[in-house]
Design a protein around this motif. Structure first.
Motif, PDB file in Angstrom:
ATOM      1  N   THR A 174      36.657  37.874  50.464  1.00  0.00           N
ATOM      2  CA  THR A 174      37.665  38.612  49.708  1.00  0.00           C
ATOM      3  C   THR A 174      37.414  38.536  48.197  1.00  0.00           C
ATOM      4  N   LEU A 175      36.923  37.418  47.714  1.00  0.00           N
ATOM      5  CA  LEU A 175      36.612  37.322  46.288  1.00  0.00           C
ATOM      6  C   LEU A 175      35.529  38.320  45.885  1.00  0.00           C
ATOM      7  N   SER A 176      34.611  38.583  46.811  1.00  0.00           N
ATOM      8  CA  SER A 176      33.520  39.516  46.507  1.00  0.00           C
ATOM      9  C   SER A 176      34.009  40.954  46.362  1.00  0.00           C
ATOM     10  N   LEU A 177      35.242  41.229  46.787  1.00  0.00           N
ATOM     11  CA  LEU A 177      35.795  42.577  46.698  1.00  0.00           C
ATOM     12  C   LEU A 177      36.385  42.882  45.319  1.00  0.00           C
ATOM     13  N   LEU A 178      36.504  41.872  44.484  1.00  0.00           N
ATOM     14  CA  LEU A 178      37.050  42.080  43.142  1.00  0.00           C
ATOM     15  C   LEU A 178      36.052  42.831  42.271  1.00  0.00           C
ATOM     16  N   PRO A 179      36.525  43.566  41.292  1.00  0.00           N
ATOM     17  CA  PRO A 179      35.606  44.197  40.338  1.00  0.00           C
ATOM     18  C   PRO A 179      34.840  43.121  39.568  1.00  0.00           C
ATOM     19  N   GLU A 180      33.649  43.447  39.158  1.00  0.00           N
ATOM     20  CA  GLU A 180      32.857  42.501  38.384  1.00  0.00           C
ATOM     21  C   GLU A 180      33.589  42.147  37.088  1.00  0.00           C
ATOM     22  N   GLY A 181      33.633  40.860  36.779  1.00  0.00           N
ATOM     23  CA  GLY A 181      34.283  40.405  35.560  1.00  0.00           C
ATOM     24  C   GLY A 181      35.786  40.296  35.637  1.00  0.00           C
ATOM     25  N   ALA A 182      36.384  40.476  36.808  1.00  0.00           N
ATOM     26  CA  ALA A 182      37.838  40.414  36.953  1.00  0.00           C
ATOM     27  C   ALA A 182      38.363  39.026  36.571  1.00  0.00           C
ATOM     28  N   THR A 183      39.622  38.991  36.193  1.00  0.00           N
ATOM     29  CA  THR A 183      40.304  37.725  35.927  1.00  0.00           C
ATOM     30  C   THR A 183      41.273  37.443  37.064  1.00  0.00           C
ATOM     31  N   LEU A 184      41.196  36.237  37.615  1.00  0.00           N
ATOM     32  CA  LEU A 184      42.095  35.807  38.678  1.00  0.00           C
ATOM     33  C   LEU A 184      43.090  34.812  38.098  1.00  0.00           C
ATOM     34  N   ILE A 185      44.382  35.064  38.329  1.00  0.00           N
ATOM     35  CA  ILE A 185      45.448  34.164  37.881  1.00  0.00           C
ATOM     36  C   ILE A 185      46.201  33.707  39.127  1.00  0.00           C
ATOM     37  N   ASN A 186      46.140  32.413  39.433  1.00  0.00           N
ATOM     38  CA  ASN A 186      46.856  31.909  40.604  1.00  0.00           C
ATOM     39  C   ASN A 186      47.968  30.978  40.158  1.00  0.00           C
ATOM     40  N   ALA A 187      49.208  31.456  40.325  1.00  0.00           N
ATOM     41  CA  ALA A 187      50.386  30.653  40.006  1.00  0.00           C
ATOM     42  C   ALA A 187      51.291  30.532  41.232  1.00  0.00           C
ATOM     43  N   GLY A 188      50.733  30.867  42.423  1.00  0.00           N
ATOM     44  CA  GLY A 188      51.511  30.805  43.651  1.00  0.00           C
ATOM     45  C   GLY A 188      51.370  29.462  44.337  1.00  0.00           C
ATOM     46  N   ARG A 189      50.369  29.352  45.190  1.00  0.00           N
ATOM     47  CA  ARG A 189      50.103  28.114  45.919  1.00  0.00           C
ATOM     48  C   ARG A 189      48.609  27.847  45.927  1.00  0.00           C
ATOM     49  N   GLY A 190      48.245  26.579  45.778  1.00  0.00           N
ATOM     50  CA  GLY A 190      46.841  26.206  45.746  1.00  0.00           C
ATOM     51  C   GLY A 190      46.113  26.459  47.046  1.00  0.00           C
ATOM     52  N   THR A 191      46.846  26.473  48.153  1.00  0.00           N
ATOM     53  CA  THR A 191      46.227  26.686  49.464  1.00  0.00           C
ATOM     54  C   THR A 191      45.696  28.099  49.631  1.00  0.00           C
ATOM     55  N   LEU A 192      46.082  28.997  48.760  1.00  0.00           N
ATOM     56  CA  LEU A 192      45.628  30.392  48.863  1.00  0.00           C
ATOM     57  C   LEU A 192      44.117  30.509  48.689  1.00  0.00           C
ATOM     58  N   ILE A 193      43.523  29.633  47.867  1.00  0.00           N
ATOM     59  CA  ILE A 193      42.137  29.797  47.450  1.00  0.00           C
ATOM     60  C   ILE A 193      41.221  28.759  48.089  1.00  0.00           C
ATOM     61  N   ASP A 194      40.105  29.215  48.606  1.00  0.00           N
ATOM     62  CA  ASP A 194      39.011  28.345  49.016  1.00  0.00           C
ATOM     63  C   ASP A 194      38.309  27.929  47.725  1.00  0.00           C
ATOM     64  N   GLU A 195      38.532  26.693  47.298  1.00  0.00           N
ATOM     65  CA  GLU A 195      38.071  26.276  45.975  1.00  0.00           C
ATOM     66  C   GLU A 195      36.556  26.284  45.849  1.00  0.00           C
ATOM     67  N   GLY A 196      35.864  25.870  46.900  1.00  0.00           N
ATOM     68  CA  GLY A 196      34.408  25.906  46.870  1.00  0.00           C
ATOM     69  C   GLY A 196      33.880  27.322  46.756  1.00  0.00           C
ATOM     70  N   ALA A 197      34.501  28.233  47.504  1.00  0.00           N
ATOM     71  CA  ALA A 197      34.092  29.636  47.451  1.00  0.00           C
ATOM     72  C   ALA A 197      34.366  30.225  46.074  1.00  0.00           C
ATOM     73  N   LEU A 198      35.453  29.809  45.438  1.00  0.00           N
ATOM     74  CA  LEU A 198      35.768  30.334  44.111  1.00  0.00           C
ATOM     75  C   LEU A 198      34.718  29.902  43.090  1.00  0.00           C
ATOM     76  N   ILE A 199      34.285  28.667  43.150  1.00  0.00           N
ATOM     77  CA  ILE A 199      33.256  28.200  42.213  1.00  0.00           C
ATOM     78  C   ILE A 199      31.976  29.013  42.374  1.00  0.00           C
ATOM     79  N   GLU A 200      31.589  29.281  43.608  1.00  0.00           N
ATOM     80  CA  GLU A 200      30.392  30.099  43.841  1.00  0.00           C
ATOM     81  C   GLU A 200      30.615  31.532  43.372  1.00  0.00           C
ATOM     82  N   ALA A 201      31.810  32.060  43.610  1.00  0.00           N
ATOM     83  CA  ALA A 201      32.106  33.442  43.212  1.00  0.00           C
ATOM     84  C   ALA A 201      32.103  33.597  41.694  1.00  0.00           C
ATOM     85  N   LEU A 202      32.564  32.583  40.981  1.00  0.00           N
ATOM     86  CA  LEU A 202      32.549  32.638  39.522  1.00  0.00           C
ATOM     87  C   LEU A 202      31.127  32.740  38.991  1.00  0.00           C
ATOM     88  N   GLU A 203      30.208  32.085  39.642  1.00  0.00           N
ATOM     89  CA  GLU A 203      28.806  32.167  39.221  1.00  0.00           C
ATOM     90  C   GLU A 203      28.262  33.579  39.414  1.00  0.00           C
TER      91      GLU A 203
END
Length: 306
Positions: A206-235
């Protein structure tokens, strides 16, 4: 009306005066015979010995009013048979809206690109709000407030929720159109609750579906995000930056890679707080409704988890 304050001791001095001022007819207690209580005011961390509260003896309680918006730490308690209501605090919605608006505007205007290094960057002119797509995941009380504020500023706002329930002035996409919602999200704001359906929703796919350079703001719940996947997606640049206020483990460990990642901004679960002065009036209304056998506000659907 006899009410048990089933919340950590540290909350008493702040909450008790507000609750008693909002609902002077109640007798607010810190202990007593369970069968003597008509209702409970509850917050996680009670009992303070680390055990799980057994609701079974509270046979006369007509309401369990949560002090927090999130109820994931109570809704699965199998002894809870009394009606459970989550807190929808006007002050919480205002605080969350201000937090999300601030970080969204920072991303929209490209404030972090204006380095104070003597280089003239006259070409870095931000688009108008009407040219920027923002997606809000989660269209509950908080999501509607955030989305509505951004839309009034002129942003192209898309909402997403499992039900796709309509919201005036906002295009809301249903659960099966998550991909469409993400593809529009130059700025993605996550305000989803913690449920079986939302855990790990933002993963490598799902992270790969974002536009390139998008900004993600998570203020809901930490369980929403696969943290390892997010680090790779940021790269990979999808997203280009993440502003994170909630995490799978809190406080966030000092050695967590988010702290040192150049494309991550960490805030310490401060996006919004339940404020006794405004929340007490909501609790008071529900206490009165419970005693009059009237429909309760913000009653939790056990099957959905919120």
């Amino acid at each position: 009306m006899r009410v048990l304050f089933a919340a950590p001791t540290r909350l008493w001095d702040e909450w008790a005066p507000a609750l008693q001022a909002a609902c002077p007819e109640i007798e607010l207690c810190r202990d007593g015979a369970p069968e003597s209580f008509d209702a409970l005011i509850y917050a996680p961390g009670y009992p303070e010995d680390g055990s799980t509260l057994d609701f079974s003896p509270f046979v006369n309680a007509r309401l369990v009013q949560s002090l927090w918006a999130g109820v994931e730490r109570i809704v699965t308690n199998e002894t809870l048979t009394q009606p459970l209501c989550r807190m929808v605090d006007p002050g919480l919605a205002i605080g969350m809206t201000e937090y999300c608006l601030g970080w969204a505007m920072r991303a929209h205007l490209g404030m972090d690109s204006q380095l104070q290094d003597g280089v003239w960057r006259n070409e870095l002119v931000p688009p108008l709000a009407s040219e920027r797509g923002i997606t809000v995941l989660g269209m509950g009380e908080l999501g509607r407030s955030v989305a509505g504020t951004l839309a009034r500023l002129g942003f192209r706002v898309t909402g997403w929720s499992q039900s796709g329930r309509p919201v005036e002035g906002i295009e809301v996409l249903p659960g099966d159109r998550l991909g469409d919602a993400l593809s529009r999200a130059e700025i993605l704001i996550c305000l989803l609750p913690d449920t079986a359906e939302t855990r790990g929703l933002m993963n490598a796919r799902t992270l790969s579906l974002l536009p390139e350079g998008a900004t993600l703001i998570n203020a809901g719940r930490g369980t929403l995000i696969d943290e390892g996947a997010l680090i790779e997606a940021l790269e990979a640049g999808r997203p280009g930056h993440a502003v994170l206020d909630v995490f799978q483990i809190e406080p966030l460990p000092a050695d967590h890679p988010f702290w040192s990642h150049a494309r991550v901004t960490v805030t310490s679960h401060i996006a919004a707080d339940t404020r006794p002065t405004t929340a007490a009036t909501v609790a008071a209304e529900n206490l009165r409704r419970a005693m009059r056998d009237e429909p309760l506000l913000h009653r939790v659907d056990r099957a959905r988890g919120y």
